[in-house]
Each structure stands twice: as structure tokens, then as C-alpha cells.
Write a protein that holds these residues in place. Sequence first.
Motif, PDB file in Angstrom:
ATOM      1  N   PRO A   1       5.719  13.175  -4.518  1.00  0.00           N
ATOM      2  CA  PRO A   1       4.611  12.824  -3.609  1.00  0.00           C
ATOM      3  C   PRO A   1       3.262  12.757  -4.315  1.00  0.00           C
ATOM      4  O   PRO A   1       2.425  11.908  -3.974  1.00  0.00           O
ATOM      5  N   LEU A   2       3.046  13.636  -5.308  1.00  0.00           N
ATOM      6  CA  LEU A   2       1.783  13.610  -6.041  1.00  0.00           C
ATOM      7  C   LEU A   2       1.678  12.359  -6.903  1.00  0.00           C
ATOM      8  O   LEU A   2       0.601  11.752  -7.020  1.00  0.00           O
ATOM      9  N   VAL A   3       2.794  11.966  -7.506  1.00  0.00           N
ATOM     10  CA  VAL A   3       2.812  10.728  -8.293  1.00  0.00           C
ATOM     11  C   VAL A   3       2.525   9.537  -7.376  1.00  0.00           C
ATOM     12  O   VAL A   3       1.742   8.639  -7.708  1.00  0.00           O
ATOM     13  N   GLY A   4       3.156   9.538  -6.208  1.00  0.00           N
ATOM     14  CA  GLY A   4       2.928   8.462  -5.245  1.00  0.00           C
ATOM     15  C   GLY A   4       1.487   8.405  -4.788  1.00  0.00           C
ATOM     16  O   GLY A   4       0.900   7.314  -4.656  1.00  0.00           O
ATOM     17  N   ALA A   5       0.877   9.586  -4.562  1.00  0.00           N
ATOM     18  CA  ALA A   5      -0.530   9.639  -4.137  1.00  0.00           C
ATOM     19  C   ALA A   5      -1.440   9.072  -5.227  1.00  0.00           C
ATOM     20  O   ALA A   5      -2.382   8.316  -4.943  1.00  0.00           O
ATOM     21  N   LEU A   6      -1.148   9.430  -6.474  1.00  0.00           N
ATOM     22  CA  LEU A   6      -1.962   8.952  -7.586  1.00  0.00           C
ATOM     23  C   LEU A   6      -1.865   7.427  -7.722  1.00  0.00           C
ATOM     24  O   LEU A   6      -2.883   6.738  -7.877  1.00  0.00           O
ATOM     25  N   LEU A   7      -0.645   6.893  -7.630  1.00  0.00           N
ATOM     26  CA  LEU A   7      -0.464   5.445  -7.746  1.00  0.00           C
ATOM     27  C   LEU A   7      -1.108   4.713  -6.567  1.00  0.00           C
ATOM     28  O   LEU A   7      -1.676   3.628  -6.736  1.00  0.00           O
ATOM     29  N   SER A   8      -1.022   5.308  -5.374  1.00  0.00           N
ATOM     30  CA  SER A   8      -1.661   4.696  -4.202  1.00  0.00           C
ATOM     31  C   SER A   8      -3.173   4.659  -4.353  1.00  0.00           C
ATOM     32  O   SER A   8      -3.833   3.716  -3.905  1.00  0.00           O
ATOM     33  N   LEU A   9      -3.715   5.674  -5.017  1.00  0.00           N
ATOM     34  CA  LEU A   9      -5.157   5.713  -5.246  1.00  0.00           C
ATOM     35  C   LEU A   9      -5.569   4.689  -6.294  1.00  0.00           C
ATOM     36  O   LEU A   9      -6.590   4.009  -6.146  1.00  0.00           O
TER      37      LEU A   9
ATOM     38  N   ASN B   1      -3.219  -5.877   7.693  1.00  0.00           N
ATOM     39  CA  ASN B   1      -4.532  -6.238   8.273  1.00  0.00           C
ATOM     40  C   ASN B   1      -5.118  -5.176   9.213  1.00  0.00           C
ATOM     41  O   ASN B   1      -6.023  -5.483   9.989  1.00  0.00           O
ATOM     42  N   LYS B   2      -4.607  -3.959   9.137  1.00  0.00           N
ATOM     43  CA  LYS B   2      -5.203  -2.884   9.922  1.00  0.00           C
ATOM     44  C   LYS B   2      -6.484  -2.412   9.246  1.00  0.00           C
ATOM     45  O   LYS B   2      -6.509  -2.177   8.028  1.00  0.00           O
ATOM     46  N   GLU B   3      -7.553  -2.290  10.011  1.00  0.00           N
ATOM     47  CA  GLU B   3      -8.820  -1.827   9.455  1.00  0.00           C
ATOM     48  C   GLU B   3      -8.735  -0.349   9.067  1.00  0.00           C
ATOM     49  O   GLU B   3      -8.001   0.430   9.666  1.00  0.00           O
ATOM     50  N   ASN B   4      -9.521   0.054   8.074  1.00  0.00           N
ATOM     51  CA  ASN B   4      -9.632   1.458   7.647  1.00  0.00           C
ATOM     52  C   ASN B   4      -8.293   2.040   7.186  1.00  0.00           C
ATOM     53  O   ASN B   4      -8.050   3.236   7.330  1.00  0.00           O
ATOM     54  N   SER B   5      -7.411   1.203   6.636  1.00  0.00           N
ATOM     55  CA  SER B   5      -6.069   1.688   6.300  1.00  0.00           C
ATOM     56  C   SER B   5      -5.774   1.696   4.799  1.00  0.00           C
ATOM     57  O   SER B   5      -4.628   1.880   4.405  1.00  0.00           O
ATOM     58  N   ARG B   6      -6.792   1.497   3.968  1.00  0.00           N
ATOM     59  CA  ARG B   6      -6.530   1.415   2.531  1.00  0.00           C
ATOM     60  C   ARG B   6      -5.978   2.711   1.947  1.00  0.00           C
ATOM     61  O   ARG B   6      -5.224   2.696   0.985  1.00  0.00           O
ATOM     62  N   MET B   7      -6.384   3.842   2.536  1.00  0.00           N
ATOM     63  CA  MET B   7      -5.928   5.142   2.019  1.00  0.00           C
ATOM     64  C   MET B   7      -4.753   5.689   2.815  1.00  0.00           C
ATOM     65  O   MET B   7      -4.398   6.859   2.691  1.00  0.00           O
ATOM     66  N   TYR B   8      -4.146   4.883   3.636  1.00  0.00           N
ATOM     67  CA  TYR B   8      -3.052   5.311   4.520  1.00  0.00           C
ATOM     68  C   TYR B   8      -1.919   5.958   3.727  1.00  0.00           C
ATOM     69  O   TYR B   8      -1.485   7.072   4.024  1.00  0.00           O
ATOM     70  N   TYR B   9      -1.419   5.279   2.714  1.00  0.00           N
ATOM     71  CA  TYR B   9      -0.275   5.800   1.955  1.00  0.00           C
ATOM     72  C   TYR B   9      -0.680   6.988   1.085  1.00  0.00           C
ATOM     73  O   TYR B   9       0.126   7.895   0.856  1.00  0.00           O
ATOM     74  N   PHE B  10      -1.912   6.993   0.601  1.00  0.00           N
ATOM     75  CA  PHE B  10      -2.385   8.119  -0.200  1.00  0.00           C
ATOM     76  C   PHE B  10      -2.325   9.416   0.604  1.00  0.00           C
ATOM     77  O   PHE B  10      -1.757  10.423   0.148  1.00  0.00           O
ATOM     78  N   TRP B  11      -2.892   9.394   1.812  1.00  0.00           N
ATOM     79  CA  TRP B  11      -2.884  10.611   2.636  1.00  0.00           C
ATOM     80  C   TRP B  11      -1.496  10.930   3.170  1.00  0.00           C
ATOM     81  O   TRP B  11      -1.155  12.101   3.377  1.00  0.00           O
ATOM     82  N   LEU B  12      -0.673   9.885   3.363  1.00  0.00           N
ATOM     83  CA  LEU B  12       0.701  10.136   3.808  1.00  0.00           C
ATOM     84  C   LEU B  12       1.490  10.862   2.725  1.00  0.00           C
ATOM     85  O   LEU B  12       2.284  11.779   3.029  1.00  0.00           O
ATOM     86  N   PHE B  13       1.274  10.499   1.473  1.00  0.00           N
ATOM     87  CA  PHE B  13       1.930  11.212   0.368  1.00  0.00           C
ATOM     88  C   PHE B  13       1.487  12.677   0.326  1.00  0.00           C
ATOM     89  O   PHE B  13       2.313  13.583   0.172  1.00  0.00           O
ATOM     90  N   LEU B  14       0.177  12.920   0.435  1.00  0.00           N
ATOM     91  CA  LEU B  14      -0.314  14.303   0.367  1.00  0.00           C
ATOM     92  C   LEU B  14       0.124  15.112   1.577  1.00  0.00           C
ATOM     93  O   LEU B  14       0.420  16.307   1.458  1.00  0.00           O
ATOM     94  N   LYS B  15       0.162  14.468   2.745  1.00  0.00           N
ATOM     95  CA  LYS B  15       0.649  15.140   3.949  1.00  0.00           C
ATOM     96  C   LYS B  15       2.106  15.570   3.767  1.00  0.00           C
ATOM     97  O   LYS B  15       2.484  16.704   4.078  1.00  0.00           O
TER      98      LYS B  15
ATOM     99  N   LEU C   1      -5.643  11.740   7.403  1.00  0.00           N
ATOM    100  CA  LEU C   1      -4.678  10.712   7.801  1.00  0.00           C
ATOM    101  C   LEU C   1      -4.997  10.184   9.199  1.00  0.00           C
ATOM    102  O   LEU C   1      -4.995   8.969   9.434  1.00  0.00           O
ATOM    103  N   MET C   2      -5.303  11.085  10.129  1.00  0.00           N
ATOM    104  CA  MET C   2      -5.645  10.663  11.489  1.00  0.00           C
ATOM    105  C   MET C   2      -6.970   9.905  11.509  1.00  0.00           C
ATOM    106  O   MET C   2      -7.134   8.934  12.262  1.00  0.00           O
TER     107      MET C   2
END
Length: 615
Positions: free
Chosen positions: A10-18, A96-110, A140-141
Motif C-alpha cells: 500500500p505504501l508503494v502504491g501511495a508513492l506511485l499514485s503521488l 472526470n470527477k472533480e477533486n479526485s486526483r488524490m483519490y487512489y493515494f488516500w485509498l492506499f493509505l487508508k 479521503l472523504m
Amino acid sequence: MGFYVFLLLPLVGALLSLLFYRVESVKKSVAFIIFIAIFYFNIKLIGQVGYTYKIPFEIWGIRPGFSVTYLGLFFSLMISGITVLTVLFSLRYMVNKENSRMYYFWLFLKTFGMLGVVLSGDFLMFFIMWEMMSWSTFFLMAQSGGKAYESSYRYLVYAVVSAMMLMFGIMLMYSYAGSFEYDIIHKSLASINKGMLVLISILLITSFSIEAAVYPVHKWLPKAYSNTFTTLTSYLAGISTRMGVYGIIFYMFNILGMPLLDKMHIIGAINFRYIFALFAAFTMVIPTFTALLQNDGKELMTWHGIGQGGYMLVGIASGTSLGIAGGMFHVLNHMTYITLILFSLAAVEYRTGTTNLNKLGGLIKKQPVAFLGVLLGIIGLAGIPPMNGFVSKWFIYKALISSRYPFLATAAFVGTLGTILSVYKFIHNIFLGQLPERYNDVREVPFDMQIPIWILMLAVFGLGVYPGLAVSFIAKVQDSLGIAPVNYTLHGVMQTVGNLNMGIVSIVFMASMFIGFIVYLLGNRRKHVSQYDNYAAGNFLDSSVPYNYNYHFYAGFEHIIKPAYDYEPVQRTENSIIRFTTEIADYFRRLYTGNINTYGMYILIGLLITILILL
């Protein structure tokens, strides 16, 4: 080695998502591949139960770590499994969802935080991971923007209070045990005075109850979950809230243990477990009937998520082998059917742009897969055979009746009544009745979004017919916690605890449906007509007249109960309750003066009371 790979993914995924947060295709590919890998390594951990892992560096002179237990694996498999389905559904939904660029980053950390909580090896690591989980949930929310900002900050206030209570409870245990290790704390609690034990238990159980949204510390949840992306609503309602349930199970049975738990008598024969069961009973009933008043599909289901948590906790609080198994099985079952319902609702939203029940209707032919998903999901939610919700609720009902808890059993049945009433409104307002003309061109969602719905439908039905597939693992969890394992079979439980055979129940149920279908086919008076070929009071209705019960949905039911409701003793009782509640609320409202000095005095009084208890 495999454990560290599993936990670091999950940490690797968060880093790559960032790093690739602007490149949508890379983020999605990384998320899907890594979450599948997490689930794969999680399954491999089943063969490593009992292993402990220490991190390679110290924190405050201590080397915290992780441990693989059956209880932790039961929850981690749910976490990693439902996350894969959420990501698969999100790949297209989040476009095309607004404000969703960090969606996967926070999902990995969650996900990292939740996995760390259930696999932590001591209370220091538990608290670190609990905070990781809570802060990730907040961010995330908040990704959804708009109303989600306000509701996520409300969650944050509750989460901070929960964390402070948890930290205080852990430090009190550490002061007696001199260690954060679970086994050492478990042994030390047996020798401390009852007052301190009750205080520690109140702190930890209340902290976990806030996360589990137990009544009355539940008000943060409905808006916080319903204002976010619908995929997140399903994810949070399906598994995130159950981290509080995990904490309660873990503390009650792994740290305290049943013998010590039952020795904590409060007044006479009333012990700590009984009082907790009462709060669980209120959680079953009040939020469930609150769901009746909701007109937004997401908010209606989030209220049910709170109510279903009451069933889990009342089964656990029963203290019986069957009840505890039912409570834990209901955690799994609820995750499958609530996620199924909300994925199906998200499919409707994807095509119509709304989850407002009063703006939908007649979509059964336009989105049959979503309809089938909601249908199977609400059958499971209502506890009707042959779906999985029936089995775990049967376990709980049977345990409460056998243990002679009439109030709790009655509350469970009343809660089921409220569930049935509201889920019919849910499916009717979305799929039945008249299709608004603006939805004439609506079609089913793409197949990749349907896959999670089909998988969850299979799980809801399969675990209903073959509950032993899950109960066999729950029996190992019970045995590891020192609880007598439930006597299970592939299709239910053995004669010693009630003889439930879901194979027979399912055959009878499906045979009756088949006979009804044959009768329908043999009928010679049926006629298929357009939904617009209708009339009322002698007037033909065209497409401009909505002919379904979106508004005042329960008017007929209210008409039936009105004579009893208007009965004078009922009115007097209701008025007395209203006056009493208003007076109590006014009294507590005076405590919130807005003056920082007053709050400082409250803290000082609380510290003095704590010191007196410690003495």
C-alpha cells in the motif's frame, strides 16, 4: 518476507499514485495491479498464523510490530477483497470527477492503516495505525469537495475524541503492565481494581464505538458517508465502520477475556456486557427507523449501515458461541450486501446523475443488472432467505432467545420490520413505477462496472446457501480467542445449536418461486401493457403524470396505525417522553457555554475524578 511485501505494497502504491497523480491511466493501472497483489499476499498469510514481525527500528526505545492472528486475517481478507472490487468499479466511475486526483493515494493509505490495525502486534503499533486510518479517512472523504468538506470535518472531530480516549486508555494499561504487549497487558488486567478496569473499558469501548457509529455517538456518519463519492460510500459503509467492531471484539475477548468481562458488575447482576448490549439494541432500532425518513438513496443506506452494526454488536454482547459467530458473520455479510446495493445505486447515478429517490423510478428495464443487484442486496439486508443476511441474523435471534434476552430479541425483530419497510421504498422509487421521460435513453453501465456487482451477488447468494464456507473460518477465530467454536455444517449449524440447514431452506424457497412462476404462465387473464397505458379515478394518465408513490410513501401504513396512534394513553406516553427528552437536552445544552474557562474547569473536574478512581 511475504508479510513485509504485503504490508509495504500500500505504501508503494501511495508513492506511485503521488508521483503520477496527473496521469490518470497510470494511477488506475497502479491501483488495480497493486490492490490485487495485496489481496493475493493476504491469502498467503493464512498459512502464517501465529507469526510475529518486529519493525527494524525503535520508537521511543520500543520495537513495535505485527502479528498474524485468525481474527486479524478475518478482517484483513475483507479489507483487501472489498478494496479490489471498489477499485475495479472506480476505474470508470471516477472518470472526470472533480477533486479526485488524490483519490487512489488516500485509498492506499487508508487501506494500509486498516490492515495495520487488524494485524498490529502491540498497542503502540495499534494506535499508530489507528491514527493513520483515521486521518486517511478524513482526507479521503474530503476529496469529494462541496458538502463533503463540512461533513468530513465533523468526522474529524469525532475521530480526534476517539483517538484521545484510546490513547488515554492505552497509557493507563501501560502504567500497570509496563508494556504495550497484548499478552502482558492481558495478564496485568486480572490483578487491577474493578474501578480502574471499568474506567479503561469505558475509554476503549467508547473509542471503538465512535468509529463503529454506535448509538448515541453515531451522528457523524450519515452525512460524512453520503456526501462523498458513491464508490467511497460503499467502501466506507462496507468495511471502514467495522474497524470499530474489530476493536470491540479484540478488546473484549483478546485483552479482557470473557471471565474478566463478566466480573465487571456495575449494579447488582447487571454487568458491563449487559449495558453495552442495551446500546447495541438502540443502535439496531433507532437508526433503522430513521432510514424511513430519508429521500436520498445513499443517506438511507448509511443509516441502515449504523443499524446493521447494532446486530453485530448485540450478537457479540450475547456472550454465546452462536451469538458471537452470528455477530462476526454479520460483519462479512453486511459488507457484501451493503456494498452490492451501493454499487448498484452508483450504477444508477452513473447514468442518471442522481441518487435522489424522488427523482427516479421505472428503471427496471433500463438497468436490469443494477435492479437485480439491489434486489438481492435488500433481501440480504432485510434478513430474508435464501440470502446470507438471513443466516447471520438467525444465529443472532437464536442466541438471544436461547439466552433469555427478551428485550434484545424484541429489538432485533423490530429493527427487521423497519428494514423491510425502508428497503421496499428504496427499490420501488428507483426501479418500479413509471419511468420519467428524461430517462428514456438510459442504459446499463459498461461490463467492467458490472463485474463487481455480479461478484457480490454471487457472494450474497453463495454465503446464504453455503454459510459453512465462512463460518468454518469464524470457528477458528473463536477458538483462537478462547471461545467455544460454533458447531457448523456446510449449510448451517448442527442440532445442538438449532439445526439450520440452508440447503433445504433454499430449495423450498426457490421451489415456491418456481411454482408461482408456473401459475403465472398458465394464467389466461394476464395482459402486458405499457406503463403509460393506465388510468386513475376514470382519467387516463399520460407520461406527464408520475404514477408512483415517490412522495408520502408510507401514507397507507400511517393510515393503518393511526387509530392506535391516536389512542389517548399512547399520546400521553409520547408527550411525556418528549417533555422528558426536551428537559434533559436543555440541561445538557447549558453545559456548552462557549467559555474556554468553563471547559477548562470541566477538564479539571474530570482529572480529579480520575485521580480519585485511581486511588
